[in-house]
Every structure is written in C-alpha cells, then in structure tokens.
Design an enzyme around this catalytic site. Structure first.
Site, PDB file in Angstrom:
ATOM      1  N   ASP A  61     130.052  73.389   8.856  1.00 28.57           N
ATOM      2  CA  ASP A  61     129.035  72.666   7.958  1.00 28.57           C
ATOM      3  C   ASP A  61     127.988  73.956   7.450  1.00 28.57           C
ATOM      4  O   ASP A  61     127.553  74.371   8.155  1.00 28.57           O
ATOM      5  CB  ASP A  61     128.374  71.446   8.302  1.00 28.57           C
ATOM      6  CG  ASP A  61     127.392  70.935   7.245  1.00 28.57           C
ATOM      7  OD1 ASP A  61     127.168  71.605   6.330  1.00 28.57           O
ATOM      8  OD2 ASP A  61     126.973  69.668   7.316  1.00 28.57           O
TER       9      ASP A  61
ATOM     10  N   TYR B 283     119.780  73.199  -7.992  1.00 25.19           N
ATOM     11  CA  TYR B 283     121.148  73.764  -8.334  1.00 25.19           C
ATOM     12  C   TYR B 283     120.894  74.972  -8.936  1.00 25.19           C
ATOM     13  O   TYR B 283     121.475  76.007  -8.772  1.00 25.19           O
ATOM     14  CB  TYR B 283     121.885  72.757  -8.945  1.00 25.19           C
ATOM     15  CG  TYR B 283     123.383  72.865  -9.026  1.00 25.19           C
ATOM     16  CD1 TYR B 283     124.229  73.070  -7.771  1.00 25.19           C
ATOM     17  CD2 TYR B 283     124.038  73.328 -10.082  1.00 25.19           C
ATOM     18  CE1 TYR B 283     125.559  73.371  -7.651  1.00 25.19           C
ATOM     19  CE2 TYR B 283     125.301  73.575 -10.304  1.00 25.19           C
ATOM     20  CZ  TYR B 283     126.165  73.481  -9.002  1.00 25.19           C
ATOM     21  OH  TYR B 283     127.409  73.862  -9.238  1.00 25.19           O
TER      22      TYR B 283
END
Length: 241
Positions: free
Chosen positions: A53, A140
C-alpha cells in the site's frame, strides 16, 4: 531484467504490466489488493504478485526489497492515485494529505527504493489535472501538480546515473474503475462527446509506457507524453460558441 508496476491490479496498471512483459524478462505486479495483482500476474509469464500500500510507512523499501530479490529494474511504472470529488470548502485535511501521500510521496519513495539497471526508465502515470484546475478535485489536482515536479526533479538529479524519468498523461480512459463510478451507460454517452468520439483504452496508455521504456526513447527524460485524444486541446472553448 525486471519491470515493476505499482497499481498493476487496475485498468491502466494492468495494461502496462502486460505490455512490459513483452519487453522484460519478468514483471513484479504490485497492488494494495493482492487478489487483483495476482489476476494480472496470472495473465503474464514470469510474473510475481506483491501486496503493498503506497500509503503505508515503508512502502518504497518493501517494493524495492522484493524487486531486488528478482533482479535489477529496467523499468518502473507508478500508476496509483487517490481522488475524492468534493468542493474545496468541504475537503478534509485528511483527504488532501492522502492524495499527496498516495501520489507524489508514494511515487518518490517507490522510485528511490529501487535498484536500477543501467539505462533504467522510470515512468509515472500523470493526469491532465496537473495543469487543469478541475473543480471539486483540489486534492487530486494538488497531488498531480506535485507529482509533475517529482518527475522533473528526478529526471534532473538522476540523469548522471543514467536513469530516465518521464510521465505519461492520460485523458479520459475507459477503465473498470470509471465504469463503477459513472455507470456503463453514462460513461458511453460521455465518450461520444469527446474529441475523437470515444474514451481512450488502457492499452493505448500502456503503448506510450512501452515506448518510453524502449531504446527508441533513450534520449527522452523529464518529458510528459500526453495520451488524451486531443481532450486537453479542446478544453479552451468560448461560451455560447
């Protein structure tokens, strides 16, 4: 020689892994979802799946150690990001930090943790959001802006090590994740409104990655190869015209 793909369980990352399998001796398929990584690896000869991860401490070291056990890295692709759609006024600090951690921080830790072969090619999957401030995507947008600087800085600093660092910048690509988000019917309708009348395919993004990984791109570093079907060129439109 080895290719390593982070996000290999996704649509674009999986396509990159399959493409690079044609150019390299083995592929390390990395994803936080081990089952997804294994599905991609099962489609490739000489592939290994690894669960990791990008948001976890030690991510770069974990992937780097696994890669080093297989062989020197000829190509590394970072194809993961975190995106939350929300007005900036409602965006939490945790969400913003996660976008940065999964995006530019994860990419840097991944690239830094590898043992490169001579002439290695490192490639980040970027986004039009690096330069286009789309609404409701502050985290983002910011993460891809920072990722762009990671690419440029590493290309500069690591040139004397013979490492080339580039980005592939997709437009709107039809992936399983996009279909889950929008639904197949709405996604298809949106595709018909794009400049080429359709969405891009993951394989088209992967083809650009394959080129940047090849000897034909041996003098390309610090570049951003856009694969968007003219979407970015069509964004500037006068209202009412």
């Amino acid at each position: 020689m080895l290719a390593v793909v982070v996000g290999a369980g996704g649509g674009i990352g999986g396509a990159c892994a399959r493409t690079l399998a044609q150019q390299y001796d083995a592929v390390l398929c990395v994803d936080r979802d081990l089952a997804a990584a294994r599905r991609t690896a099962a489609e490739i000869d000489r592939a290994v799946a690894l669960a990791a991860d990008a948001g976890e401490v030690g991510f770069g070291r974990l992937v780097g150690d696994a890669a080093a056990a297989i062989g020197p890295v000829g190509c590394a692709v970072y194809a993961v990001a975190y995106e939350e759609h929300a007005p900036a006024v409602d965006l939490s600090r945790e969400s913003l930090l996660r976008s940065l951690l999964i995006g530019p921080v994860g990419a840097f830790e991944f690239f830094r943790g590898l043992t490169p072969a001579p002439g290695a090619s490192y490639i980040a999957i970027g986004s039009l959001h690096e330069t286009q401030p789309f609404a409701n995507c502050l985290g983002y947008n910011a993460a891809h802006g920072a990722l762009g600087q990671v690419v440029r800085t590493l290309a500069h600093e690591w040139a004397d090590r013979g490492i080339r660092v580039n980005a592939v910048v997709p437009g709107w690509i039809a992936t399983p994740g996009e279909e889950d988000l929008y639904g197949a019917e709405q996604l298809a309708a949106a595709g018909r409104l794009l400049p080429l009348g359709r969405h891009g395919r993951p394989e088209e993004v992967a083809a650009a990655v394959g080129f940047l990984a090849s000897e034909a791109a041996g003098y390309i570093s610090g570049s951003f190869l856009t694969v968007d079907g003219a979407l970015s060129s069509s964004l500037a439109q006068l209202r009412g015209v």
